[in-house]
Design an enzyme around this catalytic site. Structure first.
Site, short mmCIF file in Angstrom:
data_model
loop_
_atom_site.label_atom_id
_atom_site.label_comp_id
_atom_site.label_asym_id
_atom_site.label_seq_id
_atom_site.Cartn_x
_atom_site.Cartn_y
_atom_site.Cartn_z
N LYS A 117 14.09 -89.47 77.97
CA LYS A 117 14.14 -90.64 78.75
C LYS A 117 13.16 -91.54 79.35
O LYS A 117 12.18 -90.92 79.63
CB LYS A 117 15.18 -89.93 79.93
CG LYS A 117 16.26 -89.49 79.40
CD LYS A 117 17.10 -88.90 80.92
CE LYS A 117 18.49 -88.59 80.77
NZ LYS A 117 19.16 -87.94 81.78
N GLY A 122 5.34 -79.72 77.73
CA GLY A 122 6.07 -78.72 77.13
C GLY A 122 6.57 -78.73 76.01
O GLY A 122 6.06 -78.23 75.06
N GLY A 180 3.21 -80.44 84.16
CA GLY A 180 3.15 -81.46 85.20
C GLY A 180 1.54 -81.97 85.85
O GLY A 180 1.47 -83.32 85.71
#
Ligand code: ADP
Ligand code: MG
Length: 391
Positions: free
Chosen positions: A193, A350, A373
């Site tokens: 996305k 990931g 992150g």
């Protein structure tokens, strides 16, 4: 930005408080992957060789400021001892006594930092208690550097501080890729996305020469051009955003590369019947699951001329063959160029790491970040508090 390394510190006779990431996967009480522990070996060995004692600080899971016995580092200590080949003593009370009694080659492992509510609040009081146990602070946990926690931020302001080997290696690789890169620089951004990667795209268009947009995100960009993407994963409400990003890229002289051909299927499953068509020819009842060979050929051409590559996000639904084809082929090309010394390639995320491993390309990349992150926030151009505090 400048940070000190182990080479800048005098560890002789000193106790080093070393923040590490040993948040390893555990199944039925057994550590199933020791990679994260293996990666702290250089730092631990180096400090001991320089005459220092090592006190490890780490978190495990998300206990949210409470003692949760399954998340005790007591369970991890044997694996740490095993991998380091050193005596490791886990301590959950009387820290000062344990520190006073340490043998030279003994490694202390403090209990899960996140059992204390002060850790995630970046509490100065908690940081002071930790700091009182050592003389020098070493941060070797890049993957925790995007959080301002007591053991990553506050403590660095209380003791002489430096980056551990792993942290320095990671920062060095990232600096080479986006800080002061050799040009041309190519970024590949894929994945599901646009909405999860807005900051990323916004930062990259101002920094790189070519931006490949792939995966589900590409569908949003195609749709924003008025192309019908059928049943594809697509964020139609982000059409304006996609157009803004393109305008920003154009103003910055960054080439946006969208799929030149698409692989479409009617089912989201392995081996689904599929065909390769032009980007504007997705049937109304089909979805775009990968980029086609013409796209890969063009990406390869751009990579051939590039000096630096940063990559986050697969180009297609790589978990289900054959929709891993574009990701695999582009990864193989990048790996080949990197191996030949023609390209500096840095990748993270990931699913990206999984995809590059699956493609057999990961080993030849210049650097693969497993920081999750923290890697993404760095790619987004954000200052990482744990890194800033070392400066
Ligand atoms: P990372 O974890 O490396 O940051 P993301 O989580 O952003 O990567 O994206 C990975 C996901 O994107 C995968 O699950 C993959 O199946 C999905 N994806 C990629 N292309 C498509 C597509 N065309 N349609 C649907 N899902 C896609
Ligand atoms: Mg993901």
């Amino acid at each position: 930005m400048a940070w000190k390394t182990l080479d800048d510190m005098d560890f002789a006779g000193k106790r080093a408080l070393v923040r590490v990431d040993i948040n390893v996967p555990v199944e039925n009480g057994v550590v199933t992957d020791t990679t994260r522990i293996e990666r702290i070996i250089p730092t631990v060995d180096d400090i001991q060789e320089k005459g220092g004692k090592v006190i490890l600080m780490a978190h495990f899971g998300r206990p949210k400021g409470q003692v949760v016995s399954e998340m005790s580092l007591e369970h991890i200590a044997p694996a740490v001892a095993d991998v380091l080949g050193l005596p490791v003593t886990w301590v959950n009370s009387d820290y000062a006594d344990a520190v006073a009694e340490m043998e030279d080659d003994e490694v202390l492992l403090l209990e899960n930092l996140r059992f204390n509510p002060g850790e995630e609040k970046n509490d100065t009081g908690f940081a002071k208690r930790l700091a009182s146990l050592g003389d020098i602070y070493v941060n070797d946990a890049f993957s925790a550097a995007h959080r301002a926690h007591a053991s990553t931020e506050a403590i660095a302001r209380l003791l002489p501080s430096c980056a551990g080997r792993l942290m320095a290696e990671e920062l060095g690789a990232l600096e080479k890729a986006l800080g002061t890169p050799e040009r041309p620089v190519v970024a590949v951004v894929g994945g599901a996305k646009v909405s999860t990667k807005l900051d990323l795209l916004g930062n990259l268009v101002g920094k790189v020469d070519h931006l490949v947009i792939g995966g589900g995100m590409a569908n949003t960009f195609l749709a924003a051009q008025g192309i019908n993407v059928g049943k594809s994963l697509c964020e139609h409400d982000l059409a304006d955003t996609a157009r803004d990003i393109r305008a920003k890229a154009e103003a910055a002289g960054c080439e946006i590369i969208l799929p030149r051909d698409i692989v479409v299927a009617r089912e989201f499953k392995a081996g689904a019947a599929n065909e390769t068509v032009a980007p504007d020819a997705c049937p109304a009842d089909a979805m775009i699951l990968d980029a086609g060979p013409a796209t890969v050929a063009y990406i390869s051409e751009v990579l051939e001329k590039a000096k630096t590559l940063v990559w986050n996000g697969p180009l297609g639904a790589f978990e289900i063959a054959p929709f891993d084809a574009a990701t695999n082929a582009a990864a193989a090309k990048a790996a080949e160029l990197s191996k030949a010394g023609k390209l500096i390639s840095v990748a993270g995320g990931g699913d990206t790491v999984a995809a590059l491993n699956q493609a057999g390309a990961a080993d030849d990349f210049t650097y693969i970040s497993t920081a999750g992150g923290a890697f993404l926030e760095w790619m987004e151009g954000k200052e990482l508090p744990g890194v800033a505090a070392l400066g």
